[in-house]
Motif scaffolding. Structure first.
Motif, PDB file in Angstrom:
ATOM      1  N   LYS A   6     -11.096  20.587 -26.999  1.00  0.00           N
ATOM      2  CA  LYS A   6     -10.549  19.016 -26.566  1.00  0.00           C
ATOM      3  C   LYS A   6      -9.838  19.357 -25.280  1.00  0.00           C
ATOM      4  N   THR A   7      -9.641  20.568 -24.283  1.00  0.00           N
ATOM      5  CA  THR A   7      -9.196  20.612 -22.937  1.00  0.00           C
ATOM      6  C   THR A   7     -11.015  20.350 -22.691  1.00  0.00           C
ATOM      7  N   ILE A   8     -12.393  20.316 -22.492  1.00  0.00           N
ATOM      8  CA  ILE A   8     -13.600  20.422 -22.464  1.00  0.00           C
ATOM      9  C   ILE A   8     -13.281  18.454 -22.279  1.00  0.00           C
ATOM     10  N   ALA A   9     -13.260  17.629 -23.550  1.00  0.00           N
ATOM     11  CA  ALA A   9     -13.382  16.404 -23.150  1.00  0.00           C
ATOM     12  C   ALA A   9     -12.008  16.066 -22.623  1.00  0.00           C
ATOM     13  N   MET A  10     -11.337  16.587 -22.256  1.00  0.00           N
ATOM     14  CA  MET A  10     -10.503  15.830 -20.980  1.00  0.00           C
ATOM     15  C   MET A  10     -10.436  15.988 -19.514  1.00  0.00           C
ATOM     16  N   VAL A  11     -11.722  16.742 -19.400  1.00  0.00           N
ATOM     17  CA  VAL A  11     -12.449  16.981 -18.318  1.00  0.00           C
ATOM     18  C   VAL A  11     -13.471  15.793 -18.097  1.00  0.00           C
ATOM     19  N   ALA A  12     -13.573  15.508 -19.081  1.00  0.00           N
ATOM     20  CA  ALA A  12     -15.133  14.701 -19.156  1.00  0.00           C
ATOM     21  C   ALA A  12     -14.610  13.496 -18.913  1.00  0.00           C
ATOM     22  N   ALA A  13     -13.161  13.160 -19.433  1.00  0.00           N
ATOM     23  CA  ALA A  13     -12.788  12.221 -19.408  1.00  0.00           C
ATOM     24  C   ALA A  13     -12.534  11.685 -18.017  1.00  0.00           C
ATOM     25  N   LEU A  14     -12.233  12.473 -17.280  1.00  0.00           N
ATOM     26  CA  LEU A  14     -12.416  11.950 -15.530  1.00  0.00           C
ATOM     27  C   LEU A  14     -13.648  11.419 -14.867  1.00  0.00           C
ATOM     28  N   ALA A  15     -14.686  12.089 -15.430  1.00  0.00           N
ATOM     29  CA  ALA A  15     -15.406  11.503 -15.559  1.00  0.00           C
ATOM     30  C   ALA A  15     -16.802  11.190 -15.793  1.00  0.00           C
ATOM     31  N   PRO A  16     -16.214   9.360 -16.857  1.00  0.00           N
ATOM     32  CA  PRO A  16     -16.866   8.858 -17.880  1.00  0.00           C
ATOM     33  C   PRO A  16     -18.287   8.435 -17.011  1.00  0.00           C
ATOM     34  N   SER A  17     -18.736   8.269 -15.933  1.00  0.00           N
ATOM     35  CA  SER A  17     -20.485   8.611 -15.410  1.00  0.00           C
ATOM     36  C   SER A  17     -20.867   9.482 -16.589  1.00  0.00           C
ATOM     37  N   ALA A  18     -20.418  10.564 -16.436  1.00  0.00           N
ATOM     38  CA  ALA A  18     -21.924  11.699 -16.858  1.00  0.00           C
ATOM     39  C   ALA A  18     -21.508  11.412 -18.502  1.00  0.00           C
ATOM     40  N   ALA A  19     -20.726  10.540 -19.248  1.00  0.00           N
ATOM     41  CA  ALA A  19     -21.059  10.180 -20.822  1.00  0.00           C
ATOM     42  C   ALA A  19     -22.418  10.912 -21.251  1.00  0.00           C
ATOM     43  N   GLY A  20     -22.979  11.778 -21.911  1.00  0.00           N
ATOM     44  CA  GLY A  20     -24.104  11.599 -22.388  1.00  0.00           C
ATOM     45  C   GLY A  20     -24.573  13.131 -21.745  1.00  0.00           C
ATOM     46  N   THR A  21     -24.082  13.566 -20.942  1.00  0.00           N
ATOM     47  CA  THR A  21     -24.508  14.681 -19.712  1.00  0.00           C
ATOM     48  C   THR A  21     -23.479  15.901 -20.895  1.00  0.00           C
ATOM     49  N   LYS A  22     -23.652  17.268 -21.301  1.00  0.00           N
ATOM     50  CA  LYS A  22     -22.987  18.410 -21.577  1.00  0.00           C
ATOM     51  C   LYS A  22     -22.478  18.529 -20.124  1.00  0.00           C
ATOM     52  N   PRO A  23     -21.678  19.041 -20.180  1.00  0.00           N
ATOM     53  CA  PRO A  23     -21.129  20.197 -19.599  1.00  0.00           C
ATOM     54  C   PRO A  23     -21.704  21.774 -18.927  1.00  0.00           C
ATOM     55  N   VAL A  24     -21.303  22.224 -17.917  1.00  0.00           N
ATOM     56  CA  VAL A  24     -21.784  22.851 -17.872  1.00  0.00           C
ATOM     57  C   VAL A  24     -20.789  24.450 -18.497  1.00  0.00           C
ATOM     58  N   LEU A  25     -20.578  25.359 -18.964  1.00  0.00           N
ATOM     59  CA  LEU A  25     -19.747  25.705 -19.153  1.00  0.00           C
ATOM     60  C   LEU A  25     -20.121  27.600 -19.035  1.00  0.00           C
ATOM     61  N   GLU A  26     -19.288  27.457 -18.375  1.00  0.00           N
ATOM     62  CA  GLU A  26     -20.003  29.434 -17.842  1.00  0.00           C
ATOM     63  C   GLU A  26     -19.066  30.458 -17.560  1.00  0.00           C
ATOM     64  N   HIS A  27     -19.068  31.304 -18.088  1.00  0.00           N
ATOM     65  CA  HIS A  27     -18.343  32.637 -18.002  1.00  0.00           C
ATOM     66  C   HIS A  27     -18.516  33.362 -17.039  1.00  0.00           C
ATOM     67  N   LEU A  28     -17.092  33.442 -16.725  1.00  0.00           N
ATOM     68  CA  LEU A  28     -17.346  34.320 -14.883  1.00  0.00           C
ATOM     69  C   LEU A  28     -16.593  35.863 -15.174  1.00  0.00           C
ATOM     70  N   PRO A  29     -17.783  36.870 -14.250  1.00  0.00           N
ATOM     71  CA  PRO A  29     -17.395  38.430 -14.722  1.00  0.00           C
ATOM     72  C   PRO A  29     -15.453  38.341 -14.013  1.00  0.00           C
ATOM     73  N   ALA A  30     -14.758  39.509 -14.385  1.00  0.00           N
ATOM     74  CA  ALA A  30     -13.724  39.699 -14.195  1.00  0.00           C
ATOM     75  C   ALA A  30     -13.438  39.402 -12.744  1.00  0.00           C
ATOM     76  N   ALA A  31     -12.500  38.412 -11.724  1.00  0.00           N
ATOM     77  CA  ALA A  31     -12.003  37.988 -10.842  1.00  0.00           C
ATOM     78  C   ALA A  31     -11.089  37.387 -10.737  1.00  0.00           C
ATOM     79  N   ASP A  32     -10.872  36.608  -9.171  1.00  0.00           N
ATOM     80  CA  ASP A  32      -9.743  36.371  -8.846  1.00  0.00           C
ATOM     81  C   ASP A  32     -10.450  35.545  -9.262  1.00  0.00           C
ATOM     82  N   TRP A  33      -9.940  34.544 -10.547  1.00  0.00           N
ATOM     83  CA  TRP A  33     -10.313  32.600 -10.306  1.00  0.00           C
ATOM     84  C   TRP A  33     -10.269  32.221  -9.219  1.00  0.00           C
TER      85      TRP A  33
END
Length: 306
Positions: free
Chosen positions: A62-89
């Protein structure tokens, strides 16, 4: 520190990037809210931008969909989700950002301060939820324009930063004209909260008197204090070409006779239309700075014959 940070990347257009800078929508209500950044990977392709979102924990569908809604031009493009190492984000979200020198100003985050050039005025502006860190050509063009005006000996006693974002342009103008009555507004409450925090970090006094910055959430110029404090000898509007044209009667009316208006947030292809809109409101083009594909325009309001 976070042991489980995540990064979500989506392509977007320049217009979508600017819209995100103004309002991240329901994402602002998340606890903790994510950090959103927009970047221009290739200056030769000014409409191809990238939206990067940092989360403290793995975002739900649901949260990813909220982000995707901010970029309608990217419809059909799969968002790239990366797990980051422990860090100050938040620090990670600022990695790769370089300090900016524009005129006499030096703008940096807490992670890239470096050596401040001799004679420069430094501002600490963290990358985060509001637009205007000095990184983009529109913001640095405005800083350069303001610096040039001061070097020519121009003096302003009242100023407005319309759509302030992080407060940076208001802070810079106050440094140049420390006795001015300063006002900064934004339609986004988050931007005003960020500006208030940045004012504290940069020892910028808040208040309603000379030498102080009055902050307010406002849709355009629709706020009683914005109206009551007008006309302004200097107005800075680093927003978008569409709103600049649409609001040209209201913005021009807020500028004092003989006053200065700085316009930014527009592309080269939009500059003539924006300038023409303000010419129709009794203003003339008095200067221009071009940084890559992003011009900054300086308009002067003609004095009325009395």
């Amino acid at each position: 520190m976070s042991a489980d940070s995540w990064k979500l990347t989506l392509p977007c257009t320049r217009a979508e990037a600017d819209a995100v800078a103004d309002d991240i929508g329901a994402l602002a209500m998340l606890e903790p809210p994510p950090v959103l950044m927009v970047t221009e990977p290739d200056e030769d392709r000014p409409d191809d931008w990238e939206l990067v979102t940092y989360f403290e924990s793995k975002p739900s569908a649901k949260t990813i969909a909220m982000v995707a809604a901010l970029a309608p031009s990217a419809a059909g493009t799969k968002p790239v989700l990366e797990h980051l190492p422990a860090a100050d984000w938040v620090t990670m979200s600022q990695s790769g950002i370089e300090p900016v020198s524009a005129g006499r100003f030096y703008v940096h985050t807490s992670t890239n301060a470096g050596a401040v050039p001799a004679g420069a005025k430094a501002f600490l502006i963290e990358a985060g939820l509001a637009f205007g860190t000095g990184q983009h050509h529109t913001t640095s063009g405005c800083l350069e324009m303001l610096d040039g005006m001061r070097r020519r000996g121009e003096v302003y006693r009242s100023l407005l930063d319309l759509g302030t974002g992080t407060g940076l342009l208001a802070f810079a103008a106050m440094h140049l004209w420390p006795l001015a009555r300063a006002t900064a507004s934004d339609i986004d409450p988050i931007s005003i909260d960020v500006t208030r925090e940045n004012a504290l970090a940069n020892a910028v006094p808040l208040g309603r008197g000379p030498g102080q910055l009055d902050l307010m959430v406002a849709d355009g110029l629709e706020h009683r204090r914005l109206i009551s404090r007008a006309p302004y000898e200097l107005v800075i509007a680093n927003i978008l070409a569409g709103p600049l044209i649409e609001m040209s009667p209201q913005i021009a009316a807020a500028v004092d006779d003989g006053g200065t208006l700085i316009l930014a947030g527009l592309l080269q292809t939009q500059a003539d239309a924006v300038a023409d809109a303000y010419r129709r409101q009794g203003m003339r083009l008095a200067g221009r700075i071009d940084r890559s594909d992003w011009p900054t325009l300086r308009m002067i309001k003609r004095r009325r014959v009395r």
